[in-house]
Design an enzyme around this catalytic site. Structure first.
Site, mmCIF file in Angstrom:
data_model
loop_
_atom_site.group_PDB
_atom_site.id
_atom_site.type_symbol
_atom_site.label_atom_id
_atom_site.label_comp_id
_atom_site.label_asym_id
_atom_site.label_seq_id
_atom_site.Cartn_x
_atom_site.Cartn_y
_atom_site.Cartn_z
ATOM 1 C CD GLU A 176 -2.853 0.922 2.479
ATOM 2 O OE1 GLU A 176 -3.127 1.920 3.153
ATOM 3 O OE2 GLU A 176 -3.322 -0.208 2.739
ATOM 4 C CG ASP A 177 1.370 3.085 3.078
ATOM 5 O OD1 ASP A 177 0.482 3.528 2.326
ATOM 6 O OD2 ASP A 177 1.189 2.862 4.285
#
Length: 193
Positions: free
Chosen positions: A69-70
């Site tokens: 996600e990051d």
């Protein structure tokens, strides 16, 4: 990165910690000071200390839960290094960043009850960690209302996650109660000029 030796559970967990630290090396938490890696480490620590989780693949997934996600991490990297089960758990905990923030938040509430038990454990520990940060290490640009709203939303997500681990459920309830009290106390303080 070399795949952890088969049968060596501690190696799997420590390899995941090392991988996550490398991927999050320049990242900071929302307070713009705390190293990002502190968050996945806290999530895994909560699982072991509070939830008494000992499954090395669940702990590895907890350490890796924000990498796709990051960071620039690709799903294939996780499956190659840590296996398909770890990847599956990470994907269950990954928001689709192509969606709006409001839609991602809505989907977390809507999908919580449909996650695997193992992903529910990771998500509960994730929410506990984030709620603590919203109170003690808040983002500089978050108003009191936004911080309190985060607690409300976290509780809505938790309603779909609860029931898998009594200790984690109880800890979540204690943390959100303490967080609300702390935020209410902060609201009562006179504002500095």
């Amino acid at each position: 990165t070399v795949m952890p030796e088969q049968g060596n559970e501690l190696s799997l967990v420590l390899s995941a910690a090392k991988f996550a630290a490398g991927k999050h090396k320049s990242g900071k938490r929302k307070d713009d000071e705390t190293p990002y890696i502190n968050h996945p480490l806290e999530v895994a620590e909560l699982l072991t200390r509070v939830g008494r989780v000992t499954d090395p693949e669940v702990l590895a997934a907890a350490l890796l839960h924000d990498t796709i996600e990051d960071t620039d991490t690709q799903p294939e990297e996780i499956s190659t290094i840590f296996g398909d089960r770890v990847l599956s758990l990470v994907l269950e905990c990954t928001d689709d960043k192509s969606l709006s923030k409001a839609e991602r938040k809505r989907l977390q509430v809507a999908n919580a009850a449909h996650k695997s038990d193992e992903a529910k454990l990771i998500k509960i520990a994730d929410k506990i960690s984030n709620m603590g940060d919203v109170v003690s290490l808040p983002p500089a640009d978050w108003s009191w209302e936004r911080r309190y709203g985060y607690l409300e939303w976290s509780e809505n997500v938790f309603e779909g996650l609860r029931g898998v681990n009594y200790e984690l459920d109880q800890h979540f309830q204690a943390v959100i109660k303490k967080a609300r009290l702390a935020l209410n106390a902060q609201k009562q303080l006179p504002q500095m000029p």
